[in-house]
Design an enzyme around this catalytic site. Structure first.
Site, short mmCIF file in Angstrom:
data_model
loop_
_atom_site.label_atom_id
_atom_site.label_comp_id
_atom_site.label_asym_id
_atom_site.label_seq_id
_atom_site.Cartn_x
_atom_site.Cartn_y
_atom_site.Cartn_z
N HIS A 54 -112.89 -28.27 24.78
CA HIS A 54 -112.36 -28.76 24.14
C HIS A 54 -110.58 -28.43 23.77
O HIS A 54 -110.25 -29.73 23.26
CB HIS A 54 -112.51 -29.65 22.94
CG HIS A 54 -113.90 -30.50 23.34
ND1 HIS A 54 -114.63 -31.72 24.15
CD2 HIS A 54 -115.54 -30.52 22.44
CE1 HIS A 54 -115.22 -32.26 23.82
NE2 HIS A 54 -116.22 -30.83 23.36
N LYS A 91 -112.10 -11.03 9.58
CA LYS A 91 -112.07 -9.64 8.40
C LYS A 91 -111.07 -9.20 9.46
O LYS A 91 -110.67 -8.24 9.41
CB LYS A 91 -113.73 -9.39 8.88
CG LYS A 91 -114.09 -9.82 8.05
CD LYS A 91 -115.11 -8.48 7.04
CE LYS A 91 -113.78 -9.24 5.46
NZ LYS A 91 -113.94 -10.65 5.11
N ASN A 98 -128.66 1.69 -17.03
CA ASN A 98 -127.88 0.95 -15.66
C ASN A 98 -129.86 0.29 -15.28
O ASN A 98 -130.61 0.96 -14.59
CB ASN A 98 -127.54 1.95 -14.70
CG ASN A 98 -127.55 0.43 -13.12
OD1 ASN A 98 -126.99 -0.10 -13.31
ND2 ASN A 98 -126.48 1.64 -12.20
N GLY A 99 -129.64 -1.18 -14.36
CA GLY A 99 -130.89 -1.76 -13.63
C GLY A 99 -130.73 -3.34 -14.48
O GLY A 99 -129.99 -3.48 -15.06
N GLU A 138 -116.21 -15.71 10.29
CA GLU A 138 -115.86 -14.36 10.10
C GLU A 138 -115.76 -13.09 10.23
O GLU A 138 -114.48 -12.63 9.56
CB GLU A 138 -117.24 -14.47 8.27
CG GLU A 138 -117.01 -12.99 7.40
CD GLU A 138 -116.49 -13.25 6.71
OE1 GLU A 138 -115.52 -14.69 6.24
OE2 GLU A 138 -116.43 -11.84 5.67
N TRP A 147 -120.89 -4.00 -16.67
CA TRP A 147 -120.79 -5.22 -15.93
C TRP A 147 -122.12 -5.95 -16.25
O TRP A 147 -123.79 -5.79 -15.80
CB TRP A 147 -121.40 -4.46 -14.72
CG TRP A 147 -120.30 -5.59 -13.85
CD1 TRP A 147 -119.65 -6.30 -12.70
CD2 TRP A 147 -121.14 -6.41 -12.99
NE1 TRP A 147 -119.09 -6.95 -12.89
CE2 TRP A 147 -120.11 -7.59 -12.04
CE3 TRP A 147 -122.33 -6.19 -12.35
CZ2 TRP A 147 -120.81 -8.05 -10.92
CZ3 TRP A 147 -123.38 -7.20 -11.29
CH2 TRP A 147 -122.06 -8.99 -10.92
N GLU A 180 -107.74 -9.97 8.79
CA GLU A 180 -107.05 -9.35 7.74
C GLU A 180 -106.40 -7.86 7.67
O GLU A 180 -106.19 -7.77 7.27
CB GLU A 180 -107.72 -10.30 6.89
CG GLU A 180 -109.03 -9.59 5.95
CD GLU A 180 -109.77 -10.52 5.02
OE1 GLU A 180 -109.05 -10.94 4.22
OE2 GLU A 180 -111.05 -10.65 4.79
N LYS A 205 -106.66 -9.39 -3.71
CA LYS A 205 -108.05 -9.21 -3.99
C LYS A 205 -109.04 -10.51 -4.37
O LYS A 205 -109.58 -11.34 -4.03
CB LYS A 205 -108.47 -8.17 -4.74
CG LYS A 205 -109.75 -8.38 -5.17
CD LYS A 205 -111.01 -7.71 -3.65
CE LYS A 205 -112.20 -7.62 -3.73
NZ LYS A 205 -113.11 -7.93 -2.56
N CYS A 226 -123.50 -0.94 -13.85
CA CYS A 226 -122.99 -0.95 -15.07
C CYS A 226 -122.92 1.43 -14.27
O CYS A 226 -123.42 1.41 -13.71
CB CYS A 226 -124.12 -0.64 -16.14
SG CYS A 226 -124.55 -2.32 -16.75
N ARG A 228 -117.89 0.86 -11.70
CA ARG A 228 -118.89 -0.10 -11.28
C ARG A 228 -119.17 -1.83 -12.79
O ARG A 228 -120.76 -2.04 -12.67
CB ARG A 228 -120.03 0.92 -11.63
CG ARG A 228 -120.49 2.09 -11.40
CD ARG A 228 -121.04 3.19 -11.60
NE ARG A 228 -122.40 2.40 -11.49
CZ ARG A 228 -122.79 2.77 -10.06
NH1 ARG A 228 -122.61 3.26 -9.12
NH2 ARG A 228 -125.01 1.88 -9.94
#
Ligand code: M6R
Length: 625
Positions: A521, A502, A113-114, A498, A87, A505, A620, A2, A34
């Site tokens: 193969h 990365k 926040n936490g 991955e 959040w 993209e 996104k 947050c 956030r």
């Protein structure tokens, strides 16, 4: 994750120079990255309905607009104020759960926040003592705890009450508190969650990060862990939790606002990669108990239901699919359950064989990807139990699932998934161990060893992140190569996929990932002198096989970059370049081994002068089929 903000100002300033409400609203807008499930603020001062006035709104990205339209009854000339953008972690993203939270009588307001880990035991005690708690959050207990300490020792003031309250708290916090008995004071405190403060003539400020208050000052202080600060107009004093005075560390910042939003990093991807240790740590937070057991609070499936599962399906797209692929190895190995993994857009149209004994795990950072959403919906209609792993509380998928396990990476802005990917692998590994615990497929000693190894992952990810310069040098060496092959075996295979994703993209280079054993193969026909092969060669039970596959490409003239464990010179002998990473238990290795892959792609894209945060043709969140 947050965002919090606060300002106290003296009577010497013209309202136009430093209007409390404007500072809070503008700062919250800059903190919205956030989280934006809800927003709220509290003002202290005369001339309004109450000396302490609060407003909250839970309208997603429109929450802040709603606040600014609802200021009737606010103090005419507030001396101090605090604000919050949320959040959600504990409690739904509604108005009751929005901050600031108040004490029983509305004299005190608090933003946080936490995560307060022992909030249940504290709230049980406070309720028994007659306090009335209104929200589902872990935060509200703090307001009441401070209230009770202030009532017991009014002579020690708000700061004394905050210190006494925090001595009872476990968990992470950055918080700010105001009380109408001390109208120009804000008390702030911090453990783990970030909090910075700034001071100017006649005013003092605090926020979760510098951009929120940049423009008001360029001179900041960072509040260290377990410190309590008292902010008064033009003055900040700091003490330990025991009340010993300490000098806060000053920080002068010359950044402009755009650079500051990225915490001084050149782009959000770099910033988010550096947030990875925290994303992993937060995803583990309060799920690993000291006695070696695992707790999954948000998973509303009973252990009985878990024991009835005979098969697991994972459905996901892109990087989330790669995280799911990594989980397949862990679930099969530890929990001895068969796992099928499918690309979401394929799963739905192939008449999958699932029933009420199947657990379908949908993995999605956004919780909105329509392919995965439709796949889990299909699974549910076929009677399967659906568990969602997502980063966004109350997202469409979170609402669709029978259970949700949240990754706690905080909002991710860069299009390329980084910190959320690591948090997904972590959450899936937690789930795999939980399934093993429920099914009793691991001995207590084995489980304990794995949980210890898991607890050390954040530090190892942080260590891997320190190798950025070395990774950049490797990218520089191969910057003109037009295409790359990524290889790995076993859990190294999804890491290779991955790494290739990365690179393609964000740097638009041809990059393909293959299982190293499959190369012979067919794909080995692509290898010619100068082909760059990046291979995961950390120590796993298949290491020797990997090295044999490396020899196959090397003998055909490839330039070989190996991801190897620190100090493993035997592996380094087979490489033209090495990307070093700390070692860990082999099924946890993807969490660490993927880090240099991300950094390599990032460096390559930057070397090619590309915008890593907004790669061409991508969005996104993909909400079309
Ligand atoms: O929000 P989701 O996790 O469902 O998104 C899935 C993919 O679109 C996503 O992982 C995509 O592949 C990223 N751009 C990868 O960096």
């Amino acid at each position: 994750m947050c965002g919090i903000i606060g300002i106290t100002r003296g009577p010497g300033l013209d309202a136009g120079e430093c209007e409390v409400l404007d500072v809070l609203v503008e700062g919250l807008a800059r903190l919205e990255y956030r989280g934006y499930d809800s927003a709220g603020l509290a003002l202290v001062g005369p001339g309004g309905d109450d000396p302490l006035w609060r407003v909250r709104a839970a309208n997603g990205t429109r929450s802040l607009d709603d606040l600014t339209k609802r200021t009737e009854g606010a103090p005419a000339d507030p001396s101090a104020g605090i604000g919050h953008t949320r959040w959600a972690t504990h409690g739904r993203p509604n108005e009751e759960n929005a901050h600031p939270h108040t004490d029983c009588h509305g004299h005190l307001a608090l933003v946080h926040n936490g995560i307060i880990e022992n909030h249940v035991e504290l709230s049980d005690r406070l309720i028994a003592d007659g306090h009335h708690l209104e929200s589902e959050t872990d935060t509200e207990v703090l307001a009441h705890l401070i209230e009770s300490h202030l009532a017991a020792h009014p002579d020690e003031g708000l700061a004394g009450a905050v210190r006494a309250a925090l001595a009872e708290v476990r968990g992470a916090f950055a918080l700010a508190v105001v009380h109408d008995s001390e109208p120009d004071v804000i008390v702030a405190a911090r453990r783990v969650s970030p909090l910075i403060m700034g001071v100017s003539d006649g005013a003092a400020f605090l926020a979760s990060d510098i951009p929120a208050i940049l423009g008001l000052t360029h001179d900041f202080f960072i509040l260290d862990d377990d410190r309590v600060a008292e902010l008064r107009p033009g003055v900040i004093t700091v003490t330990t939790l025991e009340g010993e005075p300490v000098e806060p560390a000053p920080l002068h910042v010359d950044w402009d606002l755009d650079a500051a939003r990225k915490d001084g990093y050149d782009d959000f991807m770099a910033k988010e990669m550096h947030e990875q240790p925290k994303a992993v740590a937060d995803t583990l937070l309060d799920r690993l108990l000291p006695d070696g057991t695992l707790v999954l609070d948000e998973v509303h499936l009973t252990n009985e239901q878990f024991r009835g599962i005979t098969k697991v399906f994972v459905v996901a797209c892109g990087s989330s699919y790669h995280a799911g692929l990594m989980a397949k190895y862990a679930i099969e190995h530890w929990a001895r359950l068969p796992v099928e993994i499918d690309i979401s857009s394929e799963f739905r149209y192939r008449n999958p064989v699932v029933d009420e004994h199947t657990l379908v795990i949908g993995v999605s950072q956004s919780g909105e990807t329509v392919d995965t959403f439709q796949a889990v919906r299909e699974a549910k209609s076929l009677g399967a139990k659906v568990l969602i792993i997502t980063n966004v509380v109350d997202s469409s998928m979170a609402r669709e699932g029978d259970a949700v396990l949240y990754t706690r990476a905080g909002p991710e802005i860069g299009v390329a998934s980084t910190k959320t990917h690591l948090a997904q692998i972590t959450a899936l590994e937690v789930l795999a161990l939980y399934l093993a615990q429920v099914r009793e497929t691991l001995s207590p000693a084995e489980a304990r060893g794995l949980l210890d190894a898991m607890g050390s992952l954040p530090d190892k990810v942080a260590e891997a992140m320190t190798r950025g310069d070395a990774v950049h040098a490797v990218a520089e060496r191969f910057r003109d190569s037009p295409s790359f092959i990524f290889l790995g075996r076993h859990v190294g295979y999804p890491v290779a996929l991955e790494g290739a994703l990365k690179l393609k993209e964000i740097s638009y280079l041809r990059a393909e990932g293959f299982p190293a054993g499959e190369l012979k193969h067919g794909p080995i026909a692509l290898v010619e002198p100068g082909t760059v092969v990046v291979c995961v060669a950390t120590r796993t039970p298949v290491w020797e096989k990997v090295i044999a596959n490396v020899a196959e490409v090397k003998s055909r003239g490839a330039s070989v970059v190996l991801v190897a464990n620190d100090g493993d010179e035997e592996t380094a002998r087979h490489a033209d370049e090495v990307l070093w990473v700390p070692a860990t238990e082999h099924l946890f290795a993807p969490v660490i081994d993927v880090v240099p892959m991300q950094m390599f792609a990032h460096s390559m894209a930057r070397l090619h002068g590309l915008d890593v945060d907004r790669p061409r043709n991508l969005a996104k969140t993909v909400t079309v089929e």
